[in-house]
Design an enzyme around this catalytic site. Structure first.
Site, PDB file in Angstrom:
ATOM      1  N   ARG A 137       6.533  -5.393   8.828  1.00  0.00           N
ATOM      2  CA  ARG A 137       5.182  -5.258   8.286  1.00  0.00           C
ATOM      3  C   ARG A 137       4.557  -6.626   8.039  1.00  0.00           C
ATOM      4  O   ARG A 137       3.354  -6.821   8.222  1.00  0.00           O
ATOM      5  CB  ARG A 137       5.174  -4.399   7.017  1.00  0.00           C
ATOM      6  CG  ARG A 137       3.774  -4.067   6.522  1.00  0.00           C
ATOM      7  CD  ARG A 137       3.752  -2.950   5.488  1.00  0.00           C
ATOM      8  NE  ARG A 137       3.783  -1.626   6.088  1.00  0.00           N
ATOM      9  CZ  ARG A 137       2.713  -0.912   6.441  1.00  0.00           C
ATOM     10  NH1 ARG A 137       1.500  -1.385   6.229  1.00  0.00           N
ATOM     11  NH2 ARG A 137       2.843   0.277   6.987  1.00  0.00           N
TER      12      ARG A 137
ATOM     13  N   GLU B 152      -1.330   0.655  -1.847  1.00  0.00           N
ATOM     14  CA  GLU B 152      -0.922  -0.744  -1.748  1.00  0.00           C
ATOM     15  C   GLU B 152      -2.048  -1.741  -1.452  1.00  0.00           C
ATOM     16  O   GLU B 152      -2.061  -2.839  -2.030  1.00  0.00           O
ATOM     17  CB  GLU B 152       0.150  -0.898  -0.661  1.00  0.00           C
ATOM     18  CG  GLU B 152       1.431  -0.156  -0.939  1.00  0.00           C
ATOM     19  CD  GLU B 152       2.262  -0.022   0.326  1.00  0.00           C
ATOM     20  OE1 GLU B 152       1.894   0.769   1.210  1.00  0.00           O
ATOM     21  OE2 GLU B 152       3.270  -0.735   0.439  1.00  0.00           O
TER      22      GLU B 152
HETATM   23  N1  MTE Z   1       0.601   3.050  -8.871  1.00  0.00           N
HETATM   24  C1  MTE Z   1       1.295   3.272  -9.999  1.00  0.00           C
HETATM   25  N2  MTE Z   1       0.612   3.558 -11.120  1.00  0.00           N
HETATM   26  N3  MTE Z   1       2.650   3.189 -10.043  1.00  0.00           N
HETATM   27  C2  MTE Z   1       3.374   2.874  -8.928  1.00  0.00           C
HETATM   28  O1  MTE Z   1       4.605   2.812  -8.974  1.00  0.00           O
HETATM   29  N4  MTE Z   1       3.313   2.293  -6.527  1.00  0.00           N
HETATM   30  C3  MTE Z   1       2.517   1.721  -5.437  1.00  0.00           C
HETATM   31  C4  MTE Z   1       1.191   2.466  -5.303  1.00  0.00           C
HETATM   32  N5  MTE Z   1       0.550   2.571  -6.601  1.00  0.00           N
HETATM   33  C5  MTE Z   1       2.670   2.622  -7.702  1.00  0.00           C
HETATM   34  C6  MTE Z   1       1.255   2.745  -7.727  1.00  0.00           C
HETATM   35  C7  MTE Z   1       3.187   1.751  -4.150  1.00  0.00           C
HETATM   36  S1  MTE Z   1       4.274   0.530  -3.792  1.00  0.00           S
HETATM   37  C8  MTE Z   1       2.924   2.711  -3.217  1.00  0.00           C
HETATM   38  S2  MTE Z   1       3.637   2.674  -1.675  1.00  0.00           S
HETATM   39  C9  MTE Z   1       2.021   3.832  -3.496  1.00  0.00           C
HETATM   40  O2  MTE Z   1       1.472   3.760  -4.805  1.00  0.00           O
HETATM   41  C10 MTE Z   1       2.816   5.125  -3.316  1.00  0.00           C
HETATM   42  O3  MTE Z   1       2.086   6.257  -3.602  1.00  0.00           O
HETATM   43  P1  MTE Z   1       1.065   6.947  -2.576  1.00  0.00           P
HETATM   44  O4  MTE Z   1       1.705   6.923  -1.229  1.00  0.00           O
HETATM   45  O5  MTE Z   1       0.928   8.309  -3.119  1.00  0.00           O
HETATM   46  O6  MTE Z   1      -0.174   6.139  -2.629  1.00  0.00           O
HETATM   47 MO1  MOS Z   2       5.465   1.135  -1.647  1.00  0.00          MO
HETATM   48  S1  MOS Z   2       6.178  -0.781  -1.483  1.00  0.00           S
HETATM   49  O1  MOS Z   2       5.582   1.379   0.088  1.00  0.00           O
HETATM   50  O2  MOS Z   2       6.824   1.940  -2.287  1.00  0.00           O
END
Ligand code: MTE
Ligand code: MOS
Length: 793
Positions: free
Chosen positions: A318, A727
């Site tokens: 990535r 992200e």
């Molecule tokens: N937001 C919160 N509040 N807590 C989290 O742990 N993780 C992030 C993002 N936002 C996270 C967050 C990461 S690393 C990812 S990959 C995505 O949320 C995962 O959730 P989604 O695929 O439902 O967006």
């Molecule tokens: Mo998010 S780093 O892809 O869990």
């Protein structure tokens, strides 16, 4: 109706609070570790951690532990009935005979209380033969200590690109890692039922993989192990692969003792034992034409993978796929390799290598802009992808025009040009305080590079009373996925939100799930939930069509009522329809499935179309920097981000703001320090508490903080026209770093490149501004120790 169209009265698109917000703020929300207190005979697990960064385990004497009152058992390598490995790469022995980092668990003590387990762990005698260790990335590079595959992403011929360049620059850059610091540390709770079924509750982003690893450690089939995740108090990628070993230890303990076992890391253990964001080292060579357009880019990325591979290979993939960020570069050669060091095994962290790749090109542009005689914002904009262009890995950049749209809207809404002039006037008038203003773009690919992961399942039940229960394969970590899934189900069935409930994620409800990661949770699980609901709705429409005497296609479902198209007054309640349907023996539940169409990726060649689409955004940040100390404040930040047609605007805004702040932490405050000395503490994490590891908090919030979502941004082909959000906004914080660079530069003469270490802590900013100032007059102070960390001078 095609997948992206939103029906009238839809629950998607409404600005709702997180489904658990009230529980979160009143402390009633339960997390994995809250569940153990309810269990009789609960055992607590504590590790015996290595004091060495690298050593052979010569002997293990657990008798001292067994003599501690309350200690029930010590789990060692001899206890493993299956495979003694906690990972998927076969390089992570769960009970190692060679320890690879300080804190590496050699064995685990189980006791009636956590205190007893701790005392027991202290009483275990381990004999080690210390071995040489590599702690820094540079040490590993010098020793040529690498692991896993090395990959190259190539387009065109960089020698041609450099030959045709008007300017060629070379540089080196090193950027730091980041601790996840989720509020809830790693936790697992395992027990065995009367039939020998192993049930593990776990704070995991990837329940199916936790299940697989626990099963192979236990020597059981996957059907004998169930993993459930109620919710996580944050994951941020840190619980994508790292929970598996802990879950396996708890499960092993439960199998061997017949008692429930709880394993929860306290903060110190979590910080010292678990992986973090990968630090990166980069060398680069970039060619530009006379107008400042890229002709070629050559980069060598080296990440610090720590002691084992974990997710380092896909993280590097990535990173390589994001060194272009928003810019068209005709000739590219990007090489990636992963160093092995004797530290925690670095892992996924919001952005998954994307931020590291992007930071390399953004740092480069920030450095060379003055040498090209261009304002950095001008240089960036000139290089934007235009419609029809492809990335170096061969994917057309869909909706590239959104970069220009976002850029133009943001420059206007943030009053960029007037403020730029005001900053220059301020700097001319103030010798000791300078301001910096910067704007940077984000383009981030959505989908897992690993094509097989782009699938999801759901199980939706409609009960006889018309209420709805949704199971899906995604996990909730605070990002609001469950809220969005409730909205999707309510929309697809045309029922009020209040009649839909969500059940915890479990591997026996929806099997073979992918990690909730790569920001694709809502895209994938939303697709699956919608599919399940639409199957049920189609069956119900047949029943309603009979009663309403219309064609099933002309039955509408809205807000819990069912009516013929154009005749809401002829409607009747959804629950009545469900009642009728049940009595006619209609299946009222369905399994849904979704696979992202159109993806392909050749991992070796690094070519294909790994992403369904790109997420776009841009941000403007203004900072004020003190010339005596390097201390700075973020005065204002303006963010504009593309989430398609938002499924849940309040959730998405929260993700955009939270992402920026977490990125700000990574780029400006958070600094992981390891003991690099040759003393007894070599390899210890020195920043192993919140007292020494500085996290962003309310005080770091920009004084003036404005976040907005791009309007009219429908993404066809994704659930209800939405886009992923999790992200990408983290990378909006790059503008803060560039603003700090601009403020540092303002202390020196124009047209000189300003090097800035990453993280750009006040200390780093001080050395950067000191270097800039020294160019005006000979330095009167001593030079920075070793110059700026990680940046050649
Ligand atoms: N937001 C919160 N509040 N807590 C989290 O742990 N993780 C992030 C993002 N936002 C996270 C967050 C990461 S690393 C990812 S990959 C995505 O949320 C995962 O959730 P989604 O695929 O439902 O967006
Ligand atoms: Mo998010 S780093 O892809 O869990």
């Amino acid at each position: 109706m095609s997948g992206h169209e939103v029906p009238p009265g839809a629950a998607v698109g409404r600005a709702l609070a997180h489904e658990s917000a009230a529980l979160h703020v009143t402390g009633q929300a339960l997390y994995t570790d809250d569940l153990g207190v309810r269990m009789a005979g609960l055992l607590h697990a504590w590790p015996v951690g290595s004091p060495h960064a690298h050593a052979r385990v010569l002997g293990l004497d657990v008798s001292g532990a067994l003599a501690v009152p309350g200690v029930a058992r010590v789990l060692t390598r001899e206890d493993v009935p299956g495979v003694n490995d906690a990972g998927v790469k076969g390089d992570e022995p769960l009970f190692p005979d060679e320890v690879m980092f300080v804190g590496h668990a050699v064995c685990w003590v189980l006791a009636d209380t956590e205190d007893a387990a701790r005392q027991g762990a202290a009483a275990v005698q381990v004999t080690y033969e210390p071995l040489p260790s590599l702690i820094t990335l540079r040490e590993a590079m010098d020793a040529e200590s690498f692991q896993g595959a090395q990959s190259t992403l190539r387009r065109g011929d960089v020698t041609v690109g450099f030959a045709g360049a008007a300017h060629v620059f070379e540089g080196e850059f090193e950027l730091g890692g980041q601790e996840h610091f989720y509020l809830e540390t790693h936790a697992s709770l395992a027990h065995v039922d009367e039939s020998g079924q192993v049930f593990i509750q776990c704070s995991t982003q990837h329940p199916s993989e936790t299940q697989d690893i626990a099963a192979h450690v236990l020597g059981l089939d996957a059907h004998a192990v169930t993993v459930q995740c109620l919710r996580m108090g944050g994951g941020f990628g840190g619980k994508e692969m790292q929970p598996h070993g802990f879950a396996a230890v708890a499960a092993l303990g439960a199998v061997l003792t017949g008692r429930p076992v709880r394993l929860r890391l306290n903060r110190t253990l979590d910080l010292t034992m678990t992986g973090k964001r990968h630090p990166f080292h980069a060398t680069w060579k970039a060619g530009f034409d006379a107008d400042g357009r890229f002709t070629a880019l050559q980069v060598q990325l080296t990440s610090d993978g720590g002691w084992s591979l974990d997710l380092s290979e896909p993280v590097m993939a990535r990173a390589l796929c994001h060194v272009d960020n928003a810019y068209f570069i005709p000739h590219v050669e990007a090489r990636g390799r992963i160093a092995r060091t004797h530290k925690t095994s670095q892992t996924a962290f919001r952005g998954f290598g994307g931020p590291q790749g992007m930071l390399v090109v953004e740092d480069l542009l920030g450095r060379v802009a003055p040498l090209l005689g261009l304002d950095p914002h001008e240089l960036r904009q000139r290089n934007f992808y235009r419609p029809g262009e492809c990335t170096p890995y061969g994917q057309p950049v869909r909706h590239a025009e959104r970069l220009e749209t976002i850029w133009a809207e943001l420059l206007t809404s943030s009053d960029f040009h007037a403020r730029h002039a005001a900053v220059e006037a301020f700097n001319a008038a103030n010798p000791h305080v300078k301001r910096g203003l910067a704007v940077t773009p984000v383009k981030f690919g959505i989908s897992f590079n690993f094509t097989a992961y782009n699938q999801a399942g759901a199980l939706v039940h409609v009960y006889k009373d018309g209420s709805v229960l949704v199971n899906h394969g995604g996990t909730e970590m605070g990002q609001g996925l469950h809220t969005k899934m409730l909205q999707v189900a309510a929309t697809a069935l045309g029922v009020p939100l209040a009649s839909v409930r969500l059940a915890p994620t479990r591997t026996d409800k929806v099997p073979n799930t992918s990690a909730t990661a790569a920001s694709s949770g809502a895209d994938l699980n939303g697709g699956a939930v919608k599919d399940a609901c639409e199957q049920i709705r189609a069956r119900l429409a047949e029943v309603a069509a009979g009663r309403l005497a219309v064609h099933p296609d002309d039955v509408r479902f809205e807000e819990g009522r069912v009516f013929p198209l154009g005749h809401p007054e002829r409607g009747f309640p959804f629950r009545e329809l469900v009642h009728d349907a049940y009595h006619r023996r209609t299946q009222l539940w369905a399994a849904g499935f979704y696979r992202t169409p159109g993806l392909h990726w050749d991992r070796e060649a690094m070519q294909g179309e790994p992403f369904k689409y790109f997420s776009y955004g841009a941000s403007v940040t203004e900072v004020e920097l003190d010339g005596f100390t390097g201390a700075y404040r973020v005065l204002r930040a303006d963010l504009l981000h593309d989430v398609g047609d938002s499924l849940s605007p309040l959730i998405d805004l929260g993700q955009v703001e939270g992402g920026y702040l977490q990125g700000l932490g990574w780029l400006t405050l958070e600094e992981l320090r390891w003991d690099e000395s040759t003393g007894a503490g070599r390899g210890r994490l020195l920043t192993q508490a919140a007292s020494t590891y500085k996290l962003p908090s309310l005080s770091e919030l920009p004084a003036d903080f404005r976040a907005a979502l791009l309007r009219q941004a429908t993404e066809t082909g994704v659930v209800y026209g939405s886009k992923a959000v999790g992200e990408p906004p983290l990378m909006l914080a790059i503008s803060a770093r560039e603003a700090i660079r601009a403020a540092c530069a303002a202390f020196g003469p124009p047209t000189q490149p300003t090097l800035l270490a990453s993280p750009a802590t006040p200390e780093a900013a001080f050395w950067a501004l000191h270097a800039a100032r020294s160019l005006l007059s000979p330095p009167t102070e001593p030079d920075a120790p070793g110059a700026i960390q990680g940046v050649p001078t």
